[in-house]
Design a protein around this motif. Structure first.
Motif, PDB file in Angstrom:
ATOM      1  N   ARG A 104       0.843  -1.181   0.000  1.00 34.92           N
ATOM      2  CA  ARG A 104       0.000   0.000   0.000  1.00 34.92           C
ATOM      3  C   ARG A 104       0.884   1.238   0.000  1.00 34.92           C
ATOM      4  O   ARG A 104       1.875   1.328   0.702  1.00 34.92           O
ATOM      5  CB  ARG A 104      -0.877  -0.017   1.255  1.00 34.92           C
ATOM      6  N   VAL A 105       0.508   2.218  -0.805  1.00 33.59           N
ATOM      7  CA  VAL A 105       1.252   3.468  -0.908  1.00 33.59           C
ATOM      8  C   VAL A 105       0.333   4.607  -0.505  1.00 33.59           C
ATOM      9  O   VAL A 105      -0.803   4.673  -0.962  1.00 33.59           O
ATOM     10  CB  VAL A 105       1.758   3.696  -2.344  1.00 33.59           C
ATOM     11  N   VAL A 106       0.765   5.489   0.332  1.00 33.83           N
ATOM     12  CA  VAL A 106      -0.053   6.596   0.782  1.00 33.83           C
ATOM     13  C   VAL A 106      -0.106   7.670  -0.291  1.00 33.83           C
ATOM     14  O   VAL A 106       0.911   8.059  -0.852  1.00 33.83           O
ATOM     15  CB  VAL A 106       0.515   7.187   2.084  1.00 33.83           C
ATOM     16  N   ALA A 107      -1.316   8.133  -0.564  1.00 29.21           N
ATOM     17  CA  ALA A 107      -1.488   9.175  -1.577  1.00 29.21           C
ATOM     18  C   ALA A 107      -1.020  10.513  -1.013  1.00 29.21           C
ATOM     19  O   ALA A 107      -1.382  10.908   0.076  1.00 29.21           O
ATOM     20  CB  ALA A 107      -2.946   9.261  -1.989  1.00 29.21           C
ATOM     21  N   LEU A 108      -0.217  11.215  -1.765  1.00 28.99           N
ATOM     22  CA  LEU A 108       0.301  12.498  -1.316  1.00 28.99           C
ATOM     23  C   LEU A 108       0.560  13.374  -2.528  1.00 28.99           C
ATOM     24  O   LEU A 108       1.184  12.938  -3.489  1.00 28.99           O
ATOM     25  CB  LEU A 108       1.602  12.285  -0.523  1.00 28.99           C
ATOM     26  N   CYS A 109       0.065  14.582  -2.489  1.00 32.99           N
ATOM     27  CA  CYS A 109       0.306  15.535  -3.563  1.00 32.99           C
ATOM     28  C   CYS A 109       0.933  16.791  -2.960  1.00 32.99           C
ATOM     29  O   CYS A 109       0.400  17.360  -2.013  1.00 32.99           O
ATOM     30  CB  CYS A 109      -0.993  15.899  -4.288  1.00 32.99           C
TER      31      CYS A 109
ATOM     32  N   SER B 200      -6.499 -17.863  -8.553  1.00 32.70           N
ATOM     33  CA  SER B 200      -6.596 -16.576  -7.880  1.00 32.70           C
ATOM     34  C   SER B 200      -6.546 -15.441  -8.888  1.00 32.70           C
ATOM     35  O   SER B 200      -5.976 -15.584  -9.972  1.00 32.70           O
ATOM     36  CB  SER B 200      -5.445 -16.400  -6.873  1.00 32.70           C
ATOM     37  N   GLU B 201      -7.145 -14.321  -8.520  1.00 35.65           N
ATOM     38  CA  GLU B 201      -7.124 -13.116  -9.333  1.00 35.65           C
ATOM     39  C   GLU B 201      -7.058 -11.923  -8.385  1.00 35.65           C
ATOM     40  O   GLU B 201      -7.742 -11.893  -7.357  1.00 35.65           O
ATOM     41  CB  GLU B 201      -8.378 -13.038 -10.193  1.00 35.65           C
ATOM     42  N   SER B 202      -6.233 -10.931  -8.731  1.00 37.71           N
ATOM     43  CA  SER B 202      -6.085  -9.748  -7.897  1.00 37.71           C
ATOM     44  C   SER B 202      -6.673  -8.518  -8.578  1.00 37.71           C
ATOM     45  O   SER B 202      -6.582  -8.370  -9.798  1.00 37.71           O
ATOM     46  CB  SER B 202      -4.609  -9.488  -7.569  1.00 37.71           C
ATOM     47  N   VAL B 203      -7.270  -7.669  -7.764  1.00 36.54           N
ATOM     48  CA  VAL B 203      -7.758  -6.374  -8.232  1.00 36.54           C
ATOM     49  C   VAL B 203      -7.238  -5.313  -7.274  1.00 36.54           C
ATOM     50  O   VAL B 203      -7.103  -5.567  -6.074  1.00 36.54           O
ATOM     51  CB  VAL B 203      -9.296  -6.332  -8.304  1.00 36.54           C
ATOM     52  N   ASP B 204      -6.938  -4.150  -7.786  1.00 33.23           N
ATOM     53  CA  ASP B 204      -6.471  -3.046  -6.950  1.00 33.23           C
ATOM     54  C   ASP B 204      -7.612  -2.078  -6.710  1.00 33.23           C
ATOM     55  O   ASP B 204      -8.285  -1.651  -7.655  1.00 33.23           O
ATOM     56  CB  ASP B 204      -5.305  -2.310  -7.625  1.00 33.23           C
ATOM     57  N   VAL B 205      -7.833  -1.736  -5.444  1.00 28.45           N
ATOM     58  CA  VAL B 205      -8.847  -0.738  -5.125  1.00 28.45           C
ATOM     59  C   VAL B 205      -8.143   0.570  -4.784  1.00 28.45           C
ATOM     60  O   VAL B 205      -7.069   0.574  -4.183  1.00 28.45           O
ATOM     61  CB  VAL B 205      -9.755  -1.189  -3.962  1.00 28.45           C
ATOM     62  N   PRO B 206      -8.724   1.708  -5.172  1.00 26.94           N
ATOM     63  CA  PRO B 206      -8.071   3.002  -4.967  1.00 26.94           C
ATOM     64  C   PRO B 206      -8.267   3.529  -3.552  1.00 26.94           C
ATOM     65  O   PRO B 206      -8.914   2.911  -2.699  1.00 26.94           O
ATOM     66  CB  PRO B 206      -8.776   3.904  -5.978  1.00 26.94           C
ATOM     67  N   ALA B 207      -7.695   4.697  -3.308  1.00 33.83           N
ATOM     68  CA  ALA B 207      -7.814   5.354  -2.011  1.00 33.83           C
ATOM     69  C   ALA B 207      -9.272   5.701  -1.734  1.00 33.83           C
ATOM     70  O   ALA B 207     -10.024   6.031  -2.643  1.00 33.83           O
ATOM     71  CB  ALA B 207      -6.962   6.626  -1.993  1.00 33.83           C
ATOM     72  N   LYS B 208      -9.638   5.625  -0.445  1.00 30.00           N
ATOM     73  CA  LYS B 208     -10.975   6.025   0.002  1.00 30.00           C
ATOM     74  C   LYS B 208     -12.082   5.220  -0.676  1.00 30.00           C
ATOM     75  O   LYS B 208     -13.204   5.699  -0.796  1.00 30.00           O
ATOM     76  CB  LYS B 208     -11.199   7.520  -0.250  1.00 30.00           C
ATOM     77  N   TRP B 209     -11.779   4.006  -1.067  1.00 31.36           N
ATOM     78  CA  TRP B 209     -12.763   3.208  -1.794  1.00 31.36           C
ATOM     79  C   TRP B 209     -13.697   2.484  -0.838  1.00 31.36           C
ATOM     80  O   TRP B 209     -13.294   1.965   0.206  1.00 31.36           O
ATOM     81  CB  TRP B 209     -12.072   2.197  -2.687  1.00 31.36           C
ATOM     82  N   SER B 210     -14.961   2.428  -1.222  1.00 33.19           N
ATOM     83  CA  SER B 210     -15.964   1.689  -0.459  1.00 33.19           C
ATOM     84  C   SER B 210     -16.819   0.896  -1.427  1.00 33.19           C
ATOM     85  O   SER B 210     -17.302   1.441  -2.432  1.00 33.19           O
ATOM     86  CB  SER B 210     -16.832   2.670   0.347  1.00 33.19           C
TER      87      SER B 210
END
Length: 244
Positions: free
Chosen positions: A5-10, A61-71
């Motif tokens: 996991r990478v923290v989003a930062l701008c 198995s299969e992987s999916v990436d979910v973005p920041a703040k995802w619900s």
């Protein structure tokens, strides 16, 4: 090796906008002795995932990436086929397509629900039988701090499902177990309407207690929060297992 996991930062530095994108991988593993078709749907204000449905063979198995703040939520369709170009499933169908494309699941369906990066410091997740059951499942956070327990419903509830909750396929076999809300639609089971819309006025029923006894670490009805909700601070990934 799993992604991290990478923290989003701008930041604006020397006149340039520099951003790091946040994301977390969710790996779905099918331990069932049959093929399933996972689907996903984002909640309001969250983006739909690039892949909202796919075929998953047994032991794959299969992987999916979910973005920041995802619900949003995942589920698994069973008994799917493509007849004369029309795709359909015996349980948890989301329309006549492999990709769900933002459509929800038909009930009954076991749900795996996530809110990623709640309040900026922890995630919440659960396995839910509020809309009924169709397949055993579990969610395991990887890494992270806090309780980070496994949310799970490993029992085959279909085998024990009461007659008035059974959902049967065209051949008469029980392929799902409806919740009382799905089966009867009454406010006292759905925790709806002005007289049943709080935890005090919508206590567990005999039907929800059946689900709770079968799967103590999963939601059995709408106000099962104390037992059904799990939290973890900044896990690096999640593993969903079907038929754990």
């Amino acid at each position: 090796m799993a992604s991290i996991r990478v923290v989003a930062l701008c930041l604006v530095s020397f006149g340039f906008l520099v951003c790091v994108i946040e994301g977390i991988p969710i790996t779905i593993t099918n331990n069932c002795p049959y093929t399933v078709w996972p689907g996903s749907q984002a909640n309001q204000y969250s983006p739909q995932l690039p892949k909202t449905g796919f075929e998953l063979l047994s032991q794959k198995s299969e992987s999916v990436d979910v973005p920041a703040k995802w619900s949003g939520k995942f589920w698994a369709r069973t008994g799917c086929s493509n007849n004369n170009g029309v795709f359909s499933c015996a349980t948890a169908d989301c329309g006549n397509h492999v990709e769900c494309n933002g459509a929800g699941e038909a009930t009954p369906a076991s749900l795996m629900e996530f809110t990623v990066d709640t309040n900026g410091d922890h995630d919440t997740y659960d396995v839910s039988n509020v809309d009924g059951f169709n397949i055993p499942s579990s969610i395991t956070p990887q890494g992270g701090t806090g309780t980070c327990k496994v949310a799970s419903c490993p029992a085959n509830i279909n085998a024990a499902c009461p007659n008035d909750l059974q959902f049967k396929s065209s051949d008469g076999s029980v392929v799902g177990c409806k919740s009382a809300c799905v089966a009867f639609g009454k406010p006292e089971y759905c925790c709806s309407g002005p007289q049943h819309n709080t935890s005090q006025t919508c206590p567990p029923s005999n039907y929800s207690q059946f689900f709770s006894n079968q799967c103590p670490n999963a939601y059995s009805y709408a106000y099962d929060d104390n037992k059904g909700t799990f939290t973890c601070s900044k896990p690096t990934a999640y593993a969903i297992k079907l038929c754990p």
